[in-house]
Structures are given as structure tokens and as C-alpha cells.
Scaffold this motif. Structure first.
Motif, PDB file in Angstrom:
ATOM      1  N   ARG A 156      -7.891   9.530   8.993  1.00 42.50           N
ATOM      2  CA  ARG A 156      -7.989  10.314   7.760  1.00 42.50           C
ATOM      3  C   ARG A 156      -6.632  10.895   7.377  1.00 42.50           C
ATOM      4  N   GLN A 157      -5.836  11.214   8.357  1.00 44.14           N
ATOM      5  CA  GLN A 157      -4.414  11.423   8.096  1.00 44.14           C
ATOM      6  C   GLN A 157      -3.707  10.202   8.667  1.00 44.14           C
ATOM      7  N   PHE A 158      -3.105   9.424   7.793  1.00 46.27           N
ATOM      8  CA  PHE A 158      -2.437   8.212   8.217  1.00 46.27           C
ATOM      9  C   PHE A 158      -1.040   8.183   7.609  1.00 46.27           C
ATOM     10  N   HIS A 159      -0.244   7.231   8.027  1.00 46.27           N
ATOM     11  CA  HIS A 159       1.158   7.199   7.602  1.00 46.27           C
ATOM     12  C   HIS A 159       1.472   5.868   6.935  1.00 46.27           C
ATOM     13  N   GLN A 160       2.209   5.944   5.855  1.00 43.35           N
ATOM     14  CA  GLN A 160       2.578   4.733   5.118  1.00 43.35           C
ATOM     15  C   GLN A 160       4.085   4.645   4.928  1.00 43.35           C
ATOM     16  N   PHE A 161       4.563   3.425   4.995  1.00 42.38           N
ATOM     17  CA  PHE A 161       5.905   3.078   4.535  1.00 42.38           C
ATOM     18  C   PHE A 161       5.713   2.316   3.238  1.00 42.38           C
ATOM     19  N   GLY A 162       6.375   2.750   2.179  1.00 47.88           N
ATOM     20  CA  GLY A 162       6.177   2.106   0.894  1.00 47.88           C
ATOM     21  C   GLY A 162       7.452   1.895   0.124  1.00 47.88           C
ATOM     22  N   ILE A 163       7.402   0.939  -0.772  1.00 48.49           N
ATOM     23  CA  ILE A 163       8.507   0.576  -1.660  1.00 48.49           C
ATOM     24  C   ILE A 163       8.038   0.722  -3.097  1.00 48.49           C
ATOM     25  N   GLU A 164       8.882   1.269  -3.948  1.00 51.02           N
ATOM     26  CA  GLU A 164       8.619   1.299  -5.381  1.00 51.02           C
ATOM     27  C   GLU A 164       9.886   0.851  -6.112  1.00 51.02           C
ATOM     28  N   ALA A 165       9.775  -0.172  -6.940  1.00 49.84           N
ATOM     29  CA  ALA A 165      10.897  -0.648  -7.757  1.00 49.84           C
ATOM     30  C   ALA A 165      10.488  -0.483  -9.218  1.00 49.84           C
ATOM     31  N   ILE A 166      11.136   0.434  -9.912  1.00 52.84           N
ATOM     32  CA  ILE A 166      10.724   0.812 -11.269  1.00 52.84           C
ATOM     33  C   ILE A 166      11.812   0.435 -12.270  1.00 52.84           C
ATOM     34  N   GLY A 167      11.416  -0.294 -13.318  1.00 45.75           N
ATOM     35  CA  GLY A 167      12.337  -0.605 -14.397  1.00 45.75           C
ATOM     36  C   GLY A 167      12.606  -2.074 -14.616  1.00 45.75           C
ATOM     37  N   ALA A 168      12.242  -2.945 -13.683  1.00 46.83           N
ATOM     38  CA  ALA A 168      12.509  -4.380 -13.811  1.00 46.83           C
ATOM     39  C   ALA A 168      11.225  -5.101 -14.215  1.00 46.83           C
ATOM     40  N   ALA A 172      -5.211  -6.687   7.499  1.00 43.38           N
ATOM     41  CA  ALA A 172      -4.244  -6.350   6.454  1.00 43.38           C
ATOM     42  C   ALA A 172      -3.249  -5.301   6.949  1.00 43.38           C
ATOM     43  N   VAL A 173      -1.972  -5.588   6.800  1.00 38.73           N
ATOM     44  CA  VAL A 173      -0.933  -4.628   7.188  1.00 38.73           C
ATOM     45  C   VAL A 173      -0.098  -4.170   5.995  1.00 38.73           C
ATOM     46  N   CYS A 174      -0.189  -4.909   4.879  1.00 36.48           N
ATOM     47  CA  CYS A 174       0.620  -4.561   3.707  1.00 36.48           C
ATOM     48  C   CYS A 174      -0.125  -4.979   2.454  1.00 36.48           C
ATOM     49  N   GLY A 175      -0.061  -4.142   1.429  1.00 41.71           N
ATOM     50  CA  GLY A 175      -0.677  -4.481   0.159  1.00 41.71           C
ATOM     51  C   GLY A 175       0.063  -3.826  -0.983  1.00 41.71           C
ATOM     52  N   GLY A 206       5.280  -2.165  -6.395  1.00 38.74           N
ATOM     53  CA  GLY A 206       5.471  -1.555  -5.088  1.00 38.74           C
ATOM     54  C   GLY A 206       4.490  -2.080  -4.071  1.00 38.74           C
ATOM     55  N   PHE A 207       4.652  -1.615  -2.847  1.00 43.83           N
ATOM     56  CA  PHE A 207       3.697  -1.932  -1.790  1.00 43.83           C
ATOM     57  C   PHE A 207       3.649  -0.775  -0.815  1.00 43.83           C
ATOM     58  N   ALA A 208       2.634  -0.792   0.040  1.00 36.54           N
ATOM     59  CA  ALA A 208       2.522   0.183   1.131  1.00 36.54           C
ATOM     60  C   ALA A 208       2.133  -0.554   2.403  1.00 36.54           C
ATOM     61  N   ILE A 209       2.716  -0.127   3.514  1.00 35.37           N
ATOM     62  CA  ILE A 209       2.416  -0.668   4.828  1.00 35.37           C
ATOM     63  C   ILE A 209       1.917   0.472   5.701  1.00 35.37           C
ATOM     64  N   GLY A 210       0.772   0.290   6.325  1.00 37.06           N
ATOM     65  CA  GLY A 210       0.233   1.314   7.213  1.00 37.06           C
ATOM     66  C   GLY A 210       0.954   1.305   8.547  1.00 37.06           C
ATOM     67  N   ILE A 211       1.611   2.409   8.866  1.00 39.84           N
ATOM     68  CA  ILE A 211       2.375   2.474  10.118  1.00 39.84           C
ATOM     69  C   ILE A 211       1.455   2.344  11.334  1.00 39.84           C
TER      70      ILE A 211
END
Length: 421
Positions: free
Chosen positions: A122-134, A279-282, A302-307
Motif C-alpha cells: 500500500r506504500q510502494f516505491h516507483q522510479f518514473g520518467i516524464e518527457a514533456i514537450g516532444a 509486469a515491472v514497467c508500464g 512517461g513510465f513508472a517502474i515498481g522498485i
């Protein structure tokens, strides 16, 4: 109970925190190589941000958010994901006035009221990428390349990339109508959630985890057959770029992801050895989200990966690096009279860049040596009353067992010289 963590949360203890640091080190190195910069957003936001940003028909908003009213009678929600927060920050801080696209990454805790299971909290950790403008498909291929590079660097090579296009506001109404026609005579057999989605967002029926709904959706129309010229061209270019990068993929027409803000590209990376929950990334493209949050129409992806999922995969495949607790020097003061001198030596060693510790429990010499060996320590610097008077230190090499009485002023030099051998 005061001695039990809330359900769905856990402590990250010293014996495993090194693995987290290792994963975070790799992700930061990869992001730096791809020229992405870190952004840190608040852990809670105004609830309206997620209602508008994620979509009111999603499971996250309907069932999973931790929402409360603060003392100012404002509705506040612990962030269930971070894309909406990054978009809010992008607008509030005028990141659009800087070089575009804005290439951002984040890592941190998220919160969802979900059923706890392996690698899912319920408390989990994500690594994520966001690329805005392209706008073009090249940035889509780049962020997938980044995700694959990150997972590969950790040793996770048995990856499967699934992609789809979920269209845009121009072509999605056509698909919406076809879906409603397909599900019309099946409506009463769908779960209550999907019956509600039928009018609001029938595409979400394809994402339902209910086995009966999944069976009923077999043979449903595919979004890729309804794409407008722009979306079709984008999807074709996206596939060509992935192929050029040597990244294999499978087109999954049922892949719609669980968030309403996705447009055009949607994707998921699975790691087969994890089994059913692979699934590890979406992620995907969200060209309408910035405008939905009050900005000018701006494309983004963008995407998110569950640590936790990544750590579970590394554990199952025995891919964790060896994490050592070894230290360079253990300072062993013998008697209360030598405590100050021992602490001074400890301080000098640390300031010189060495990893050092000392006895803080007034242990006997035998107990201190046993404790130093548990680290293990490469050297032990013993200082008793005799050494204190003579301004000397007994330095013991724990690997060879050799010990030597040396001048206090020579300690640092002797340790460094001994470590180089």
C-alpha cells in the motif's frame, strides 16, 4: 498495535537497504546517460489534481486513493502515482520556459489502498520518467530504451515489451462506439464496475481483471483498426524506431493501461520469471493531460517502474550484488580514561575519509575484538592507559593477525599503507 506496521507497509531494514541503494544508483546513472534530471514532488496533493489527471473512472480514483480532509477543510490525497504531480509542477514552475522537451525522472513512495501481495504494498516505491514537450514517436522509443537499459544493467534480460496505440480524441469516439456495440448484448453479464464503465469509458472494460469480463471481451474490436491518420502514422514510426534500436516487441490490442490520460502509445514491460504478476514497467503518452491540468496543449510521455517488483525479480534470480558492512578501522579504547583519546582518533580517521567505528558499550578487550570481527574491520586501533601515556597506539591487522605498537601520529599513514598491500 504500536509495535506493528500498518497493513501493506513494511520497514526497509539495514540488511536490505543496500540493495535499494544499488538499484537507485543504477537508475540515476542511466538517467544521467540519457540526460534526464531528477524532480521531487510533494507526497500529497490536492485531490482534484488526481481526479482530473488520472480520471474518475479508474480503479485508482474509485477504489484505491488515500484521501482525507485537512484542518483547513481541504481534500488532500497521498499521491497514488506521480505523473499528475510532475505535470502540476511543470506548469506551476514554468518548466516549459526552459529547454524542451523537459526530461525528468523521479523515485519515491506512492500510496494505494490495494490488496497486499508479493512485491505489492500500500506504500510502494516507483522510479518514473516524464518527457514533456516532444510530439513525435522518437521520444516514445527513447524512454522505452531507457527502461530496457535500466533493467538490463540490473541483469534482468528476459524481458517482453508489449505495445499498443489507444488513439486520440479524434479517433477514439469511433472505437468507443464499436466497443459499446460489441458489449451491448453482454452488458448484463459484466461485473458491476464494467457495467458502469460501459457508458463512461468502455475501453476500460478491456483492462478489467475479472475472469468473466476477460472472457466476454474476447473478439472485441481493436483500437489499432480505428486509428486516425495521425495516430496510425505515429504508431508506425514508433515501431520502426524500436526496431532500429534493436528492441523487440509484441503488439497487444488489449493493452489500454489503467489511467484515463493515455493517448496514442501505451506499453508494458514484463519479466517472465516473476510469474503471474510479471509486469515491472508500464507507461504511455498523455498528450491531453497538461491541458486538462490547466496548461496549454502540450504532448508528454512517461513510465513508472515498481522498485519492489524489481527487487523481487533480482532476489528470485539471485542477481543482488554482495553488500558489505566491512569497515576500515575499529577503535578500541580500554577503560574510561581512554574514551576521549579514542573518540579523537575516530574523528580524525573519519575526517580523512576512512570508514571507522568504535566501542560505545564499555566492552572488555575480548568483546571488542569479537565485535570488530563481525563487521569485519580491516584494522583495530587499540588504546589503553599505557598507550595513552606513551602517545602510542597498538595497531592490529585483522587479516594477518600482526600487531604493532606505533606512534599516534603514524596511524593514518600505516593504515593507508596496509590497505594498499
Amino acid at each position: 498495535m504500536l509495535t506493528t506496521a500498518p497493513r501493506g507497509t513494511r520497514d526497509i531494514l539495514p540488511d536490505t537497504s543496500g540493495y535499494w541503494q544499488y538499484v537507485e544508483k543504477v537508475l540515476r546513472e542511466v538517467c544521467r546517460n540519457f540526460a534526464y534530471q531528477e524532480i521531487r514532488t510533494p507526497i500529497f496533493e490536492h485531490t482534484e489534481l488526481f481526479l482530473r489527471g488520472i480520471g474518475e473512472t479508474t480503479d485508482i480514483v474509485e477504489k484505491e486513493m488515500y484521501t482525507f480532509t485537512d484542518r483547513g477543510n481541504r481534500s488532500i490525497t497521498l499521491r497514488p502515482e506521480n505523473t499528475a504531480s510532475v505535470v502540476r509542477s511543470y506548469l506551476e514552475n514554468k518548466l516549459y520556459s526552459g529547454p524542451q522537451p523537459s526530461k525528468l525522472y523521479y523515485v519515491g513512495p506512492m500510496f494505494r489502498y490495494d490488496r497486499p501481495q508479493a512485491g505489492r504494498y500500500r506504500q510502494f516505491h516507483q522510479f518514473g520518467i516524464e518527457a514533456i514537450g516532444a510530439k513525435g514517436p522518437a521520444i516514445d522509443a527513447e524512454i522505452i530504451s531507457l527502461a530496457v537499459e535500466f533493467l538490463n544493467k540490473l541483469g534482468l534480460n528476459d524481458l517482453k515489451l508489449f505495445i499498443n496505440s489507444v488513439g486520440c480524441p479524434n479517433c477514439r469516439p469511433v472505437y468507443r462506439k464499436k466497443l459499446q456495440e460489441f458489449f451491448q448484448d453482454k452488458l448484463t453479464h459484466l461485473c458491476s464496475d464494467c457495467q458502469s464503465r460501459y457508458d463512461r469509458n468502455p475501453m476500460r472494460i478491456l483492462d478489467c481483471k475479472n475472469e468473466k469480463c476477460s472472457e466476454l471481451s474476447d473478439g472485441a474490436p481493436h483500437m489499432v483498426d480505428c486509428l486516425c491518420d495521425e495516430c496510425s502514422s505515429h504508431f508506425t514510426g514508433f515501431k520502426e524506431l524500436l526496431t532500429a534500436a534493436g528492441i523487440s516487441f509484441v503488439i497487444n490490442p488489449r493493452l489500454v493501461r489503467g489511467l484515463d490520460y493515455y493517448t496514442k502509445t501505451a506499453f508494458e514491460i514484463q519479466y517472465a520469471p516473476l510469474g503471474a504478476q510479471s509486469a515491472v514497467c508500464g507507461g504511455g503518452r498523455y498528450d491531453g493531460l497538461i491541458a486538462e491540468c490547466g496548461g496549454q496543449p502540450t504532448p508528454g510521455i512517461g513510465f513508472a517502474i515498481g522498485i519492489e517488483r524489481v527487487l523481487l525479480a533480482l532476489e528470485k534470480q539471485e542477481l543482488f550484488p554482495q553488500i558489505t558492512t566491512a569497515i576500515d578501522v575499529f577503535v578500541a579504547p580500554l577503560g574510561i580514561e581512554t574514551q576521549a583519546a579514542g573518540f579523537q582518533i575516530l574523528t580524525d580517521l573519519r575526517r580523512a575519509g576512512l570508514t571507522a567505528d568504535m566501542d560505545f558499550m564499555s566492552r572488555s578487550l575480548k568483546a571488542q575484538m569479537k565485535y570488530a570481527n563481525k563487521y569485519p574491520a580491516k584494522f583495530v586501533a587499540l588504546i589503553g592507559e599505557d598507550e595513552l601515556v606513551q602517545n602510542k597506539i597498538m595497531l592490529k591487522n585483522m587479516e594477518t593477525g600482526n600487531q604493532e605498537l606505533i606512534n599516534k601520529s603514524d596511524l593514518l599513514h600505516m593504515i593507508i599503507e596496509g590497505m594498499e598491500k
